[in-house]
Design a protein around this motif. Sequence first.
Motif, PDB file in Angstrom:
ATOM      1  N   ASP A   1      -8.107   3.709  10.638  1.00 30.88           N
ATOM      2  CA  ASP A   1      -7.839   4.063   9.232  1.00 30.88           C
ATOM      3  C   ASP A   1      -6.954   3.018   8.583  1.00 30.88           C
ATOM      4  O   ASP A   1      -5.783   3.213   8.320  1.00 30.88           O
ATOM      5  CB  ASP A   1      -7.242   5.467   9.124  1.00 30.88           C
TER       6      ASP A   1
ATOM      7  N   GLY B   1      -3.147   3.913   7.735  1.00 33.55           N
ATOM      8  CA  GLY B   1      -2.824   4.533   6.453  1.00 33.55           C
ATOM      9  C   GLY B   1      -2.303   5.942   6.616  1.00 33.55           C
ATOM     10  O   GLY B   1      -1.370   6.345   5.926  1.00 33.55           O
ATOM     11  N   GLU B   2      -2.905   6.698   7.542  1.00 33.30           N
ATOM     12  CA  GLU B   2      -2.535   8.111   7.617  1.00 33.30           C
ATOM     13  C   GLU B   2      -2.723   8.732   8.994  1.00 33.30           C
ATOM     14  O   GLU B   2      -2.439   9.906   9.171  1.00 33.30           O
ATOM     15  CB  GLU B   2      -3.316   8.922   6.578  1.00 33.30           C
TER      16      GLU B   2
ATOM     17  N   LYS C   1       0.019   4.223   1.252  1.00 32.54           N
ATOM     18  CA  LYS C   1      -0.074   4.872   2.558  1.00 32.54           C
ATOM     19  C   LYS C   1       0.269   3.853   3.631  1.00 32.54           C
ATOM     20  O   LYS C   1      -0.154   2.698   3.539  1.00 32.54           O
ATOM     21  CB  LYS C   1      -1.494   5.363   2.778  1.00 32.54           C
TER      22      LYS C   1
ATOM     23  N   ASN D   1      -7.281   3.189   1.279  1.00 35.90           N
ATOM     24  CA  ASN D   1      -7.305   3.683   2.666  1.00 35.90           C
ATOM     25  C   ASN D   1      -8.754   3.918   3.106  1.00 35.90           C
ATOM     26  O   ASN D   1      -9.407   4.847   2.671  1.00 35.90           O
ATOM     27  CB  ASN D   1      -6.503   4.983   2.721  1.00 35.90           C
TER      28      ASN D   1
ATOM     29  N   VAL E   1      -5.598   0.419   5.659  1.00 37.09           N
ATOM     30  CA  VAL E   1      -5.334   0.553   4.225  1.00 37.09           C
ATOM     31  C   VAL E   1      -5.042  -0.835   3.667  1.00 37.09           C
ATOM     32  O   VAL E   1      -4.369  -1.647   4.312  1.00 37.09           O
ATOM     33  CB  VAL E   1      -4.185   1.567   3.965  1.00 37.09           C
TER      34      VAL E   1
ATOM     35  N   THR F   1       0.853  -1.183   0.000  1.00 33.14           N
ATOM     36  CA  THR F   1       0.000   0.000   0.000  1.00 33.14           C
ATOM     37  C   THR F   1       0.891   1.237   0.000  1.00 33.14           C
ATOM     38  O   THR F   1       1.968   1.239   0.567  1.00 33.14           O
ATOM     39  CB  THR F   1      -0.895   0.037   1.254  1.00 33.14           C
TER      40      THR F   1
END
Lengths: 451, 451
Positions: free
Chosen positions: B333, B407-408, A178, B369, B335, A176
């Motif tokens: 979150d 993811g973030e 991210k 994500n 992903v 991935t």
Amino acid sequence: MDNLLNIPGIEISTGKEDLLCYSFDASNAEAALPMAVAWPRKTDEVARIIKHAYENNLGIISRGAGTGMAGASVPRGRGIVLSFEKMKKILDVDTRNMTVVVEPGVINGRLQKELEYLGFFYPPDPASLNTCTIGGNVATNAGGPRALKYGVTRDYVMGIEAVIPDGAVISTGGKTHKRVVGYDLKGLLVGSEGTLAAITKIRLKMLPLPEDIITLLVLFSDLEASGTAVAKIISSKVIPRTMELLDRSSIEAIENYKPTGLPADVDALLLIELDGYPATIKKEAERVVDICNTLRGEVIVAEDTMARERLWEARRSISPALYHLKPTKINEDIVVPRDKVPAVLVELRKLSESSGIKIISFGHAGDGNIHVNIMVDVNNKEEYRKGRELVKKVFEITLKLGGSISGEHGIGLMKAPYLNMEVKEKELGLMRGIKGVFDPKGIMNPGKIFG
Amino acid sequence: MDNLLNIPGIEISTGKEDLLCYSFDASNAEAALPMAVAWPRKTDEVARIIKHAYENNLGIISRGAGTGMAGASVPRGRGIVLSFEKMKKILDVDTRNMTVVVEPGVINGRLQKELEYLGFFYPPDPASLNTCTIGGNVATNAGGPRALKYGVTRDYVMGIEAVIPDGAVISTGGKTHKRVVGYDLKGLLVGSEGTLAAITKIRLKMLPLPEDIITLLVLFSDLEASGTAVAKIISSKVIPRTMELLDRSSIEAIENYKPTGLPADVDALLLIELDGYPATIKKEAERVVDICNTLRGEVIVAEDTMARERLWEARRSISPALYHLKPTKINEDIVVPRDKVPAVLVELRKLSESSGIKIISFGHAGDGNIHVNIMVDVNNKEEYRKGRELVKKVFEITLKLGGSISGEHGIGLMKAPYLNMEVKEKELGLMRGIKGVFDPKGIMNPGKIFG
């Protein structure tokens, strides 16, 4: 064979001819024989070799194709060269997620071709792309002309499998884009020049192949105008995929070596390539032509693939051509902020004139990365000494303009003595600390980066 | 004031109301009072505060706007909150080199607007962009919808100035995109959630503002079809700048909260945005429409800026809307690889049905994500416990599909207990070793990432 170098099941040689062949790279670093050369075929074999080296306090010098310009794969001390040339499989092309997994020995140009065939694109394109390996590219965070638009190797590495000195296999990053889970070990390995771990698998991001390309050659009667053109093109919000610059002396060198019809009376030329949708790049090309014409640049459009290839052939023949001027080139790959390209070119020309030593500059003007070639004869001791002294001056000019002493070649052995001109003691201390975390015994590529 | 917390010349408070205001962030992490809150105004003040903390073994909790979803700015242990809200200057916009230097307290949305005014573009756009700070974005490697085409914060950080625990100011990276001089300390600081150093200046890359944007809303009567559309659009080599997905329950939540005219009877919708030259994106939009129609998606084109803003307003109102369903959302979150988006959505729906707990999924489908919201009531102990138990299951599903648990948003406090589900012991050991190099006394954001 020395019992110390006999690792059961591993292809390893201590033959004089092998040691010689793996004792140098494309830099001027003094060749030095390793103790042995090993050719692992899979991760497990890499792990066993490294564990053996760790237990016996032997150095490990990872090596791709030996095209490095900074000496990072030239042995120092008692060590085993780990040649990745037999780990060259493209393991998995995943078109749905646009990623590809490769072994480190895959040649950059081969990967490019395989992906292009499927309609995809791997942007990083060092000039040595037909020889250099992805593993080496990752180790030095290699760039190339297309970095201007597409970024460098780091921007394409999604995941890395590597062997750390105790022989453990680590895995970092993944499928991935991210991902924020602890520190970015993957990013740390990129550009670490084999001093932290041996990379055994690499997951790369790929892009859709651009639909079309326009190639323009622009001739300038004034070096500064070419630099100004670069800045103006970017300011006009056109980001070409390449903007390569050749100065007068590079053009002369090419024409003397292998005439390609480049006019020898221009002061500088830009090789500009735009890629994308046909309608888009046509419009961008018009903007570029307008800007160059205003600066009295003469624009030639490569009408077909053959014409384009001829231009790139000329660009890529500079390196060999230079050897016809002088037997030794001291090649530095400085980088300055884009708007300082004209200033650095003028300063370098002055330095050449005042020192009486030919300095030939060319490179990736669009991202400020200039290859500075100090032309000397290594057998003329006095001239070589003077040439080497100019290196420090080139770096001083670069740093004064807010640049860096290495854009894409790395530090290796050749730039280790200069590292502290750019990186201060505190930051160096942190880097050495990180090195100690991965490699407490200091077996990974000894003598590199930190000297 | 406790003498220990009196640092001459520094604005610092131990007032109860200040401690309370800085005791929480946007996550469910349990609030905890710091010992003091300090508001430095320049690097030198940050250095003095950190040196003081180092000498007195106090923790330092760096904080932007407190919009973090993982609890990274919630105090743990004896520490001083370092609030960057008064370091909010945009220091240098360099349009020729397309970079900008900011202090960490600059709000993302403000930077966006200032740059747009000059014709430039800073892509990372977390949903909290009107509140969150660039410093926080860098600390968590923030993404946002546009990450699909443009990448995450890491891709835009060119240089960082930071203070390390002994109070020394370090500088890493610089004004050039290419740079290979030792290890990438800058990349290591991005996403390190305040556990290595306090960031005091950030140099960012900016891009030319795209000439035009097309916004499409696509309605699907089948969740899986929406996931398939995402994969097919990318496979067709169109890279939209965003592909946001809302599932049925997210749409219902929005319409119940603040009706925007989204049809409540669809199973999923995609909000797709293309940017670039008008001619190019027109062609790309045609491809997207074709693909969606084949999958029986109904396409609505936002005809003007107002219509576009209305759609985005709906998208951004999900977070507040969810609180009208249940008082507590457990927000993860995850992903997954892009082609696993349909699979993960189906699995999450099954998990919701089998557990009887509402799980609402939406997010950045284009890059895999997904924001997974487990809706519970924290005051209903049994329900909250069940909800928290689902978190581990969500992560198991994610990792099985080759994804990542963050993811973030980062790890902070909330995901620290789960970190070892994804990062194995060897890799964790290296991360802890790096932490020790920067922060031997463990004063930087104690308890975060590693628990």
